[in-house]
Structures are given as structure tokens and as C-alpha cells.
Design an enzyme around this catalytic site. Structure first.
Site, PDB file in Angstrom:
ATOM      1  N   SER A 271       0.841  -1.200   0.000  1.00  0.00           N
ATOM      2  CA  SER A 271       0.000   0.000   0.000  1.00  0.00           C
ATOM      3  C   SER A 271       0.874   1.246   0.000  1.00  0.00           C
ATOM      4  O   SER A 271       2.086   1.173   0.247  1.00  0.00           O
ATOM      5  CB  SER A 271      -0.895   0.007   1.241  1.00  0.00           C
ATOM      6  N   LYS A 272       0.219   2.357  -0.266  1.00  0.00           N
ATOM      7  CA  LYS A 272       0.909   3.645  -0.248  1.00  0.00           C
ATOM      8  C   LYS A 272       1.564   3.852   1.122  1.00  0.00           C
ATOM      9  O   LYS A 272       2.664   4.378   1.224  1.00  0.00           O
ATOM     10  CB  LYS A 272      -0.124   4.733  -0.519  1.00  0.00           C
ATOM     11  N   ARG A 273       0.872   3.402   2.151  1.00  0.00           N
ATOM     12  CA  ARG A 273       1.405   3.558   3.506  1.00  0.00           C
ATOM     13  C   ARG A 273       2.713   2.782   3.696  1.00  0.00           C
ATOM     14  O   ARG A 273       3.614   3.240   4.392  1.00  0.00           O
ATOM     15  CB  ARG A 273       0.368   3.126   4.560  1.00  0.00           C
TER      16      ARG A 273
END
Ligand code: GLU
Length: 528
Positions: A271-273
Site C-alpha cells: 500500500s501507499k502507507r
């Protein structure tokens, strides 16, 4: 039931993003696999914007998708921008198309009107919640308890419709059927219909949901193969039944659900995170959330070449069966086949991504890099470079920049590395690492560099080879080892302990700059 699609139609594939934000590298890989398959089979690659969920509309997201595709060189044959015989390619502009199909499904008994208000739906979720079923769904069991055209009388339904009561159309999932289809990557996949809820097909505002729109458009746009992320696998039984109920089974595309790109550490989808946490990009290009102003870095702005980005994405979950890792787009088109895409998810490895970029920079001709390097140097504020202007139109000698690129590209992993590696060719370093010279500095060396500067001043030929010869002659006369003089000279010209051959540098920066920099550092050392 097994549904097999005919293989004799023209290959037409589509990427069908919902424009809701930056494009995750998994999304770009989906584009790439679609594109490669289309080009390999002489087919068409269609970009369709799936924007029927107006509540998720994000300004700028569609433009971002086009910019990303343009950067990667994945040009659609048909799209809202490129046009085509099946326009419009934006689902919000096709609203009028879908209703008739929803009605056709209701009339055939495969879908029904549901009049439940949001409050009633909330109540249903509370009322039927049990330990075994913590999130009750509108399905073959609960639909019997709700307000819909299956539970209300025909007169009641007619009256509600006549009064313009808000309603949706839901698919009526069969009670006990197995839906089976062949996925090009996974082989035979089966779902039992009792496990799937009665998805909404048409919303109260008359807009279709994704489920109806994707099937109708894939049919109308004559899509032969539908490749999409694995997260859409649970929706496949709904789509396959819709193809059947609408009477289009013979035209149904072949499916392939592409494996996820996984976190480098641990399990689950990247994910972007994860990118934020581990310090690498996950989006293709910079994305600024228009609501929060939060900016997410992209591969492009991090300094990746698009060729390297495309190459590394292709090899995330696919290979051609050999050890080859570096592929141009043409080579990928030739080598690509869906049956070599792995079933399992591919772990993302940023170190490996950097390796691809380094290889691409190393292999690129300076001419291919020159505009991007000029832009990078301008972005870093290097003297003489102007953002948005190529090296030719900025105040810099293009030939000189090409020479510098040739000399330093082996040392660059990202475009940003050209800043430290190349800036000193164009401007005097802002700082000199004299601390690294000082421990072995003495009067004899000081004298040597004074002599060297003088000798260089009177030299007629300014070529690396002669400059080296001059240094060696003076060193020999003063009984100094040339090896001891290289580090100080390098720091004088470059500012630090890096860069290509020191005499190549001197040759390129020229006589005046070489002498000035030697004298400048001598004076710093003297005052320390
Ligand atoms: N609109 C869907 C998405 O955003 C497309 C899924 C599909 O390709 O069917 O991913």
C-alpha cells in the site's frame, strides 16, 4: 456451468480505472499487461474511465491517469482523449445506456427493484447481526425480509414506481448454483452463488454501479479479454451471471485476475502507507490529494526512467522463462504471454527496482538522457539550467552536457544522482571537503599545488593526458608520489571524494576553472 469464450475475435483489451487518486504501481502493471497482450496480438488497447460512483470523484485523477500512461509510453488506441468507434469512453457520459439492461434483467426475473431506505438497510444490519454473521448482507436469505419487488405485490410495486419512490435494482443471485469459469492465470475457478450477495446494479440516481456498467461496456466495446487485479475476483461470479442473463455468454471475454504486488516485508498488498513507512514510492507519478493537500512521491519524480519503471513492473510476477531481466518495450511485446504470469503475489523489492533503473541509465545513450538530466539539474538549482527548457535552449552547452553524462552515468542510480555527480562540471562547488585533505597536508604539498597551478596556467594543450603528465613531472621533481596528490586535487575540483577520473574533470571544466579551484582550496587550507 462452465463458460468458455470464443478465441476467434479480434483482441480488444481494456484498462478501466476509477479515477479516485494516484495510480498505484499495481494499476500501472495492469495497464502494461493489457497493453503488451494487445500489441502482441495485433489488437486494441482501450482506456475506459469508470466514474459512475460520483461520491468518489476526485478532481485531477483522470488527467493524472493520462499523464502516467503518456510517461510510460502506453498509449491507448481508444479512450476519452483519443476517441474511437465506441465513444463515449467515460461511463458517466453513458448513463442513458445502462437503464434498459437493468430493466431487461428485471423483466426476465434475474433482478428486482428494492425500495429499502438507507435507514431500513441500517436496521437490517443491526437486526440480523449474529455472532456467526457479524455483517449481514442483502442476499438470497434476507431479501425475503426486505421491501422489494420480490416481497411486495405487483400493485404495490407499480404504485411505488408510479410515485417516483427512490429505488435501486439488485441482481437476484440464484440460491444454489456453482459458477465456474476459466481464468487465464488461475485455471478453473468456481463460486457458489449462495456466498454472493444481491449486488446493486442500478442506483437510485439512475447511475449504474460498477458491476452493471463493466459488463455492459465490455460487451458493447467488444472486449475479448478482461485483465484486472485479483481484488476483483470475488466480483467475477456476478459479472459472469450478468453476461449469461443478458444473453451474451458467447461474447464473454476471457478473464485473467492478476496477482497482487505484495509488501516487501510481511504479508498483504503493498500500500501507499508501506511506501511512506519504508521510504519508497508506490505511485507512478507525484500525486497531491486535492482535499488534504497531502503529496505522495512518484517513481517519476524520484528519478526513475520510464523504461526502467515499465521493465521492473513487467518482471513483477512475470518472466519469459529465461534469466533475461532487462527488456525494452519491443522485447516485452514479443516475449509476453499471460500463461507465464505467476499465480502467487509478487513481493516488491525496492533495491531491485533501483537496480533496474541503474541498468537503464548505464545502457542509455547520453542523448536519451540529456533532457531529463537538464531538467533534474534545473530542479536542483544548478547554475545555467532553467526548468522547462532543454539543455540546448538553457544557457548550457549541450555537447558539454552530453560529455558529462557519458562520463558519470555509470555512477548514477536515480536521475537525482546526476546532481552531485554533474553539478561541479557547471558550477564551482559550494563547499570543499578540506577536512579530508588536512590530515596529510604539509608545506611540501602546498608548494606542489602552487607549482601545478602555475604550470597549468602556461599550458598550451588542455587535454587529460597532458594534464596528468604535467602533474607527474612536477611530482617527480619534488620527490612526491602522484598517488598522494590525487585526493587533494579531486577535492579541489569536485568538492568531495567522488566523481570520474580527475584529469577528465579538469579537461572538461577547462583551464580557468581548474586553476581557480586549486587556488581557492589552497587559500582555504592556508586560513585553517
Ligand atoms: N473500475 C475498476 C477499477 O477501478 C475496474 C475493474 C475491472 O477492470 O473490471 O479497478
Amino acid at each position: 456451468m462452465i463458460y468458455i469464450c470464443s478465441m476467434d475475435k479480434k483482441v480488444r483489451v481494456r484498462f478501466a480505472p476509477s479515477p479516485t487518486g494516484g495510480l498505484h504501481l499495481g494499476g500501472v502493471r495492469t495497464v502494461l499487461f493489457n497493453y503488451l497482450f494487445a500489441k502482441k496480438h495485433g489488437g486494441d488497447f482501450i482506456l475506459r474511465i469508470e466514474d459512475t460512483d460520483q461520491s468518489r470523484f476526485v478532481p485531477g485523477a483522470e488527467e493524472y491517469i493520462f499523464n502516467t500512461l503518456a510517461w510510460c509510453g502506453l498509449t491507448p488506441d481508444e479512450s476519452p482523449v483519443h476517441g474511437g468507434p465506441h465513444a463515449p469512453y467515460r461511463q458517466s457520459e453513458r448513463k442513458a445506456t445502462y437503464k434498459q439492461y437493468a430493466e431487461q434483467l428485471v423483466n426476465a426475473g434475474h433482478a428486482y427493484y428494492a425500495f429499502d431506505t438507507p435507514e431500513e438497510l441500517d436496521q437490517m444490519r443491526v437486526q440480523y447481526k449474529t455472532e456467526e454473521n457479524p455483517s449481514p448482507q442483502y442476499n438470497h436469505v434476507l431479501r425475503a425480509k426486505m421491501r422489494n419487488s420480490l416481497t411486495l405485490s405487483a400493485d404495490e410495486v407499480a404504485a411505488l414506481l408510479a410515485a417516483g419512490t427512490p429505488h435501486v435494482v439488485r441482481i437476484k443471485m440464484p440460491l444454489d448454483e456453482t459458477v465456474t469459469f476459466t481464468d487465464m492465470i488461475r485455471g478453473e475457478v468456481s463460486f457458489h452463488t449462495s456466498q454472493v450477495d444481491d449486488k446493486v446494479l442500478l442506483k437510485a440516481d439512475g447511475m449504474p454501479t460498477y458491476h452493471l456498467a463493466v459488463v455492459v461496456d465490455d460487451y458493447l466495446m467488444k472486449i475479448s479479454h478482461a485483465f484486472r487485479g485479483e481484488e476483483w475476483l470475488p466480483s467475477a461470479p456476478v459479472h459472469i451471471l450478468l453476461w449469461q442473463y443478458l444473453g451474451w455468454s458467447a461474447e464473454m471475454p476471457q478473464w485473467a485476475h492478476l496477482p497482487l504486488i505484495l509488501k516487501p516485508d510481511g504479508n498483504g498488498k503493498l500500500s501507499k502507507r508501506d511506501g511512506d513507512r519504508l521510504g519508497f514510492p508506490v505511485f507512478a507519478m507525484d500525486w497531491t490529494d486535492p482535499k488534504t493537500g497531502e503529496k505522495t512521491i512518484g517513481f517519476k519524480e524520484r528519478g526513475f526512467l520510464s523504461e526502467a519503471f515499465v521493465n521492473l513492473l513487467a518482471l513483477l510476477g512475470w518472466n519469459d522463462g529465461t534469466d533475461q531481466e532487462i527488456f525494452t518495450m519491443e522485447e516485452l511485446i514479443r516475449a509476453f504471454s499471460m500463461d507465464r504470469v505467476h499465480k502467487g503475489g509478487a513481493k516488491f523489492n525496492y533495491e531491485k527496482a533501483l537496480w533496474y533503473n541503474q541498468e537503464w541509465i548505464k545502457r542509455a545513450a547520453p542523448e536519451q538522457l540529456v533532457d531529463q538530466v537538464a531538467e533534474t539539474l534545473a530542479g536542483a538549482g544548478v547554475e545555467g539550467f532553467v526548468a522547462g527548457e532543454s539543455a540546448a535552449s538553457a544557457g548550457v552547452d549541450r555537447e558539454l552536457l552530453l560529455r558529462v553524462i557519458q562520463l558519470v552515468k555509470e555512477r548514477c542510480t536515480l536521475l537525482a544522482d546526476f546532481v552531485p555527480q554533474a553539478a561541479f562540471f557547471f558550477a564551482t562547488p559550494a563547499a570543499f571537503d578540506t577536512a579530508s585533505i588536512q590530515p596529510k597536508w604539509n608545506d611540501q604539498k602546498n608548494m606542489f599545488f602552487i607549482e601545478l597551478a602555475k604550470a597549468y596556467e602556461s599550458s598550451v594543450v588542455w587535454e587529460a593526458h597532458d594534464l596528468e603528465k604535467t602533474l607527474k613531472e612536477i611530482a617527480a621533481a619534488q620527490d612526491l608520489k602522484p598517488g598522494e596528490l590525487m585526493l587533494p586535487l579531486r577535492i579541489m575540483l569536485v568538492g568531495g571524494k567522488f566523481g570520474p577520473g580527475v584529469f577528465d574533470i579538469a579537461e572538461i571544466i577547462g583551464k580557468q576553472a581548474t586553476i581557480d579551484r586549486i587556488r581557492k582550496v589552497l587559500s582555504i587550507l592556508e586560513h585553517n
